[in-house]
Design a protein around this motif. Structure first.
Motif, PDB file in Angstrom:
ATOM      1  N   ARG A  47     105.757  42.149 -22.929  1.00  0.00           N
ATOM      2  CA  ARG A  47     105.583  42.000 -21.492  1.00  0.00           C
ATOM      3  C   ARG A  47     104.800  40.725 -21.188  1.00  0.00           C
ATOM      4  NH1 ARG A  47     103.456  48.188 -20.201  1.00  0.00           N
ATOM      5  NH2 ARG A  47     105.304  49.275 -21.004  1.00  0.00           N
ATOM      6  N   GLY A  48     105.199  40.018 -20.174  1.00  0.00           N
ATOM      7  CA  GLY A  48     104.439  38.867 -19.715  1.00  0.00           C
ATOM      8  C   GLY A  48     103.441  39.299 -18.661  1.00  0.00           C
ATOM      9  N   SER A  49     102.317  38.597 -18.579  1.00  0.00           N
ATOM     10  CA  SER A  49     101.291  38.941 -17.604  1.00  0.00           C
ATOM     11  C   SER A  49     100.593  37.681 -17.133  1.00  0.00           C
ATOM     12  CB  SER A  49     100.274  39.914 -18.209  1.00  0.00           C
ATOM     13  OG  SER A  49      99.296  40.285 -17.265  1.00  0.00           O
ATOM     14  N   LEU A  50     100.298  37.622 -15.829  1.00  0.00           N
ATOM     15  CA  LEU A  50      99.623  36.452 -15.274  1.00  0.00           C
ATOM     16  C   LEU A  50      98.304  36.881 -14.633  1.00  0.00           C
ATOM     17  CD1 LEU A  50      99.878  33.393 -14.887  1.00  0.00           C
ATOM     18  CD2 LEU A  50     101.110  33.833 -12.760  1.00  0.00           C
ATOM     19  N   LEU A  51      98.255  36.941 -13.314  1.00  0.00           N
ATOM     20  CA  LEU A  51      97.009  37.244 -12.600  1.00  0.00           C
ATOM     21  C   LEU A  51      97.049  38.648 -12.010  1.00  0.00           C
ATOM     22  CD1 LEU A  51      96.782  33.915 -10.623  1.00  0.00           C
ATOM     23  CD2 LEU A  51      95.238  34.576 -12.467  1.00  0.00           C
ATOM     24  N   CYS A  52      95.886  39.197 -11.744  1.00  0.00           N
ATOM     25  CA  CYS A  52      95.854  40.480 -11.059  1.00  0.00           C
ATOM     26  C   CYS A  52      95.775  40.269  -9.551  1.00  0.00           C
ATOM     27  CB  CYS A  52      94.704  41.348 -11.557  1.00  0.00           C
ATOM     28  SG  CYS A  52      93.049  40.750 -11.194  1.00  0.00           S
ATOM     29  N   SER A  53      96.101  41.310  -8.816  1.00  0.00           N
ATOM     30  CA  SER A  53      96.101  41.275  -7.359  1.00  0.00           C
ATOM     31  C   SER A  53      94.678  41.388  -6.819  1.00  0.00           C
ATOM     32  CB  SER A  53      96.930  42.439  -6.832  1.00  0.00           C
ATOM     33  OG  SER A  53      96.295  43.664  -7.179  1.00  0.00           O
ATOM     34  N   LYS A  54      94.547  41.307  -5.509  1.00  0.00           N
ATOM     35  CA  LYS A  54      93.237  41.450  -4.882  1.00  0.00           C
ATOM     36  C   LYS A  54      92.625  42.823  -5.186  1.00  0.00           C
ATOM     37  CE  LYS A  54      90.855  41.367  -0.394  1.00  0.00           C
ATOM     38  NZ  LYS A  54      90.182  42.674  -0.589  1.00  0.00           N
ATOM     39  N   GLY A  55      93.443  43.867  -5.080  1.00  0.00           N
ATOM     40  CA  GLY A  55      92.934  45.203  -5.348  1.00  0.00           C
ATOM     41  C   GLY A  55      92.463  45.368  -6.771  1.00  0.00           C
ATOM     42  N   GLU A  56      93.220  44.838  -7.713  1.00  0.00           N
ATOM     43  CA  GLU A  56      92.810  44.912  -9.117  1.00  0.00           C
ATOM     44  C   GLU A  56      91.556  44.082  -9.362  1.00  0.00           C
ATOM     45  OE1 GLU A  56      96.863  45.431 -11.663  1.00  0.00           O
ATOM     46  OE2 GLU A  56      96.701  43.604 -10.478  1.00  0.00           O
ATOM     47  N   ALA A  57      91.453  42.939  -8.674  1.00  0.00           N
ATOM     48  CA  ALA A  57      90.266  42.102  -8.833  1.00  0.00           C
ATOM     49  C   ALA A  57      89.024  42.805  -8.293  1.00  0.00           C
ATOM     50  CB  ALA A  57      90.465  40.763  -8.127  1.00  0.00           C
ATOM     51  N   ASP A  58      89.165  43.557  -7.210  1.00  0.00           N
ATOM     52  CA  ASP A  58      88.044  44.354  -6.707  1.00  0.00           C
ATOM     53  C   ASP A  58      87.591  45.366  -7.764  1.00  0.00           C
ATOM     54  OD1 ASP A  58      87.607  43.255  -4.169  1.00  0.00           O
ATOM     55  OD2 ASP A  58      89.170  44.489  -3.244  1.00  0.00           O
ATOM     56  N   GLU A  59      88.562  45.990  -8.415  1.00  0.00           N
ATOM     57  CA  GLU A  59      88.257  46.944  -9.482  1.00  0.00           C
ATOM     58  C   GLU A  59      87.518  46.255 -10.626  1.00  0.00           C
ATOM     59  OE1 GLU A  59      90.756  50.214 -12.162  1.00  0.00           O
ATOM     60  OE2 GLU A  59      91.716  48.358 -11.512  1.00  0.00           O
ATOM     61  N   MET A  60      87.968  45.062 -10.986  1.00  0.00           N
ATOM     62  CA  MET A  60      87.323  44.279 -12.042  1.00  0.00           C
ATOM     63  C   MET A  60      85.880  43.955 -11.682  1.00  0.00           C
ATOM     64  SD  MET A  60      88.231  40.363 -13.199  1.00  0.00           S
ATOM     65  CE  MET A  60      87.791  39.739 -11.554  1.00  0.00           C
ATOM     66  N   LEU A  61      85.650  43.488 -10.460  1.00  0.00           N
ATOM     67  CA  LEU A  61      84.309  43.111 -10.025  1.00  0.00           C
ATOM     68  C   LEU A  61      83.376  44.328  -9.983  1.00  0.00           C
ATOM     69  CD1 LEU A  61      85.253  40.608  -7.188  1.00  0.00           C
ATOM     70  CD2 LEU A  61      84.116  40.029  -9.348  1.00  0.00           C
ATOM     71  N   THR A  62      83.903  45.474  -9.579  1.00  0.00           N
ATOM     72  CA  THR A  62      83.099  46.695  -9.584  1.00  0.00           C
ATOM     73  C   THR A  62      82.666  47.053 -10.996  1.00  0.00           C
ATOM     74  OG1 THR A  62      84.204  47.558  -7.609  1.00  0.00           O
ATOM     75  CG2 THR A  62      83.107  49.161  -9.023  1.00  0.00           C
ATOM     76  N   SER A  63      83.576  46.887 -11.950  1.00  0.00           N
ATOM     77  CA  SER A  63      83.254  47.172 -13.345  1.00  0.00           C
ATOM     78  C   SER A  63      82.192  46.220 -13.880  1.00  0.00           C
ATOM     79  CB  SER A  63      84.521  47.084 -14.207  1.00  0.00           C
ATOM     80  OG  SER A  63      84.251  47.413 -15.555  1.00  0.00           O
ATOM     81  N   VAL A  64      82.308  44.941 -13.526  1.00  0.00           N
ATOM     82  CA  VAL A  64      81.324  43.946 -13.963  1.00  0.00           C
ATOM     83  C   VAL A  64      79.963  44.232 -13.358  1.00  0.00           C
ATOM     84  CG1 VAL A  64      80.693  41.501 -13.880  1.00  0.00           C
ATOM     85  CG2 VAL A  64      83.050  42.153 -14.386  1.00  0.00           C
ATOM     86  N   ALA A  65      79.938  44.588 -12.070  1.00  0.00           N
ATOM     87  CA  ALA A  65      78.667  44.891 -11.413  1.00  0.00           C
ATOM     88  C   ALA A  65      77.988  46.096 -12.066  1.00  0.00           C
ATOM     89  CB  ALA A  65      78.905  45.160  -9.929  1.00  0.00           C
ATOM     90  N   LYS A  66      78.779  47.059 -12.484  1.00  0.00           N
ATOM     91  CA  LYS A  66      78.230  48.281 -13.077  1.00  0.00           C
ATOM     92  C   LYS A  66      77.811  48.088 -14.524  1.00  0.00           C
ATOM     93  CE  LYS A  66      79.506  53.046 -14.249  1.00  0.00           C
ATOM     94  NZ  LYS A  66      80.586  54.071 -14.183  1.00  0.00           N
TER      95      LYS A  66
END
Length: 370
Positions: free
Chosen positions: A289-308
Motif C-alpha cells: 500500500r502507498g501512503s502519503l499524508l494524514c487528514s486534518k482529523g488524523e492530525a488532530d489525533e496525532m497531536l493529542t497523542s503527542v500532548a499526552k
C-alpha cells in the motif's frame, strides 16, 4: 516581511523582503514561530514538482494566528496552530467527499512550500479548513516537523491497520520519519522492530523505544531469520506489517520479506522506482500500500497523542531565517543530525516552550497526587 525564496531550480535560496500577504475568505495568516527543512524541500529545489516560482520554501511550520479571513469561523487571533501543507481542496471530488483519511488526495489541491508559498517566512497564509490547533502540551519546535514528517509516518502506521500487541517493522527506523514512527507505534500499543544500516541509526531506534533492532547490513536472509525468531519463528511468519522508509534500492523488497504471509507493507519512501521481486509479495499475498499524508482529523489525533505521551524528535535548531542557507548546505553534505528546525520568532517559541513545560509539570504533579 523576510522570507526564504526560490527563484530558479538547482540554485540556492535567497533571503529577501516581500509584502506580508493578507488572507482570502477561507484563509488564515499565521505569524511563524518555527519552520523546518524536509527531504521534500530538496526535491523542490531540484525541480521534482510543478512548483510556481518564485516560491517561499518549507512546508513544515507552526505559529500563531495573526489575521482571519472573512469567511472563516472557529478560530481566534493568537491561537497556536500547526500549519497545514494542503490548500485549496475542491470539496466536490470523490476524495473530498470520501472518508476522512482520503480528504488530502484532491487532485486540485496545492501544497504549501511545494507548489505555493510556504513557512520559511515571518508570516504564512494557510487554508483554514486544514489547520490544526495545537494542544497545550505541544511546543512549536515539536509542531513544525509534525506538519509533514509527523503526519506522514502517523498515516503510514494507521494504514498498516494493526491492533495493539501486534508487530510492526520499520525499514529505515533511525531516520527522520523512522525514529518518530517508533514512538508513535509504541503510543498505539504496537511492538516495534527497527531495521537500519547505520550504527547511529540503530542506536537511535533502540533509544526511542524499538523492542528490537536488526542491522540490515547482515543481508536479507539473516534479517528475515532474526525477525522470525523475534515474532515466533516458522515459515511464513514475520512482522504483522512493515513500513519502507528508506529510499535505497532494496528497502521495499526487504520490508516485504520480513512481513508475514497475508501481511501489509506500506511504502512511504519515494525512490524513482520501487523494486520488489514478485516472490516477496505475490507468492506470500503481502499487500503493498502507498501512503502519503494524514487528514486534518488524523492530525488532530496525532497531536493529542503527542500532548499526552510526549515525543522526542532528534533535531538541530538554529535561530533566524538568515541561517537557512547554512542549514541547507549541511543537509546536502550529509552533516545534519536529525531534523533541521529554524526558530523564526524566538519570543513566540520561548513563550510556548515555557507554557508546555508548565503544563507537563502540572500534569505530572496531578498524576503523583492521584
Amino acid at each position: 516581511m523576510q522570507a526564504i525564496r526560490l527563484h530558479e531550480f538547482h540554485k540556492p535560496y535567497s533571503l529577501e523582503s516581500i509584502p506580508v500577504p493578507h488572507p482570502g475568505p477561507d484563509e488564515l495568516l499565521v505569524k511563524i514561530a518555527t519552520a523546518s527543512y524536509c527531504h521534500t524541500d530538496s526535491m523542490v529545489l531540484s525541480g521534482s514538482f510543478p512548483s510556481k516560482l518564485p516560491l517561499t520554501a518549507s512546508h513544515e511550520g507552526a505559529g500563531v494566528i495573526a489575521e482571519i479571513g472573512s469567511g472563516v469561523s472557529g478560530f481566534s487571533e493568537g491561537q497556536r496552530v500547526m500549519c497545514p501543507i494542503m490548500a485549496g481542496r475542491c470539496g466536490e471530488c470523490t476524495s473530498c467527499r470520501g472518508p476522512d483519511d482520503r480528504k488530502h488526495y484532491c487532485p486540485k489541491e496545492n501544497h504549501r512550500g511545494v507548489t505555493i508559498d510556504g513557512a520559511f517566512a515571518e508570516y504564512q497564509l494557510v487554508d483554514a479548513q486544514e489547520t490544526n490547533v495545537l494542544p497545550d502540551g505541544v511546543d512549536f519546535e515539536t509542531a513544525a516537523p509534525l506538519a509533514c514528517a509527523g503526519r506522514t509516518i502517523w498515516r503510514a502506521i494507521k494504514t498498516a491497520g494493526l491492533e495493539p500487541g501486534q508487530w510492526i517493522a520499520l525499514v529505515g527506523s533511525g531516520g527522520g520519519l523512522g525514529h518518530i514512527g517508533i514512538q508513535f507505534a509504541k503510543q498505539l500499543g504496537l511492538k516495534v522492530i527497527g531495521v537500519d544500516a547505520k550504527d547511529g541509526a540503530l542506536a537511535l531506534s533502540k533509544e526511542v523505544g524499538a523492542d528490537i533492532v536488526v542491522d540490515a547490513r547482515l543481508g536479507k536472509e539473516e534479517v528475515v531469520k532474526k525477525v522470525q525468531e523475534v515474532v515466533g519463528g516458522g515459515e511464513g511468519v514475520g512482522a504483522d506489517a512493515s513500513i519502507a522508509l528508506a529510499d535505497v534500492e532494496d528497502a521495499a523488497a526487504l520490508a516485504c520479506a520480513i512481513t508475514k504471509m497475508h501481511g501489509v507493507m506500506v511504502q512511504v519512501a519515494q525512490p524513482e522506482k520501487v523494486c520488489i521481486p514478485f516472490q516477496e509479495f505475490v507468492f506470500r499475498n503481502v499487500q503493498v500500500r502507498g501512503s502519503l499524508l494524514c487528514s486534518k482529523g488524523e492530525a488532530d489525533e496525532m497531536l493529542t497523542s503527542v500532548a499526552k505521551n510526549g515525543l522526542k524528535i532528534k533535531m538541530e535548531k538554529t535561530a533566524g531565517l538568515d541561517k537557512v542557507k547554512g542549514l541547507v548546505e549541511k543537509v546536502h553534505k550529509g552533516e545534519l543530525s536529525g531534523k533541521g528546525v529554524v526558530i523564526v520568532d524566538e519570543e513566540l517559541a520561548t513563550s510556548a516552550r515555557k507554557q508546555v513545560q508548565y503544563c507537563q509539570s502540572s500534569f505530572s504533579n496531578h498524576e503523583h497526587a492521584a
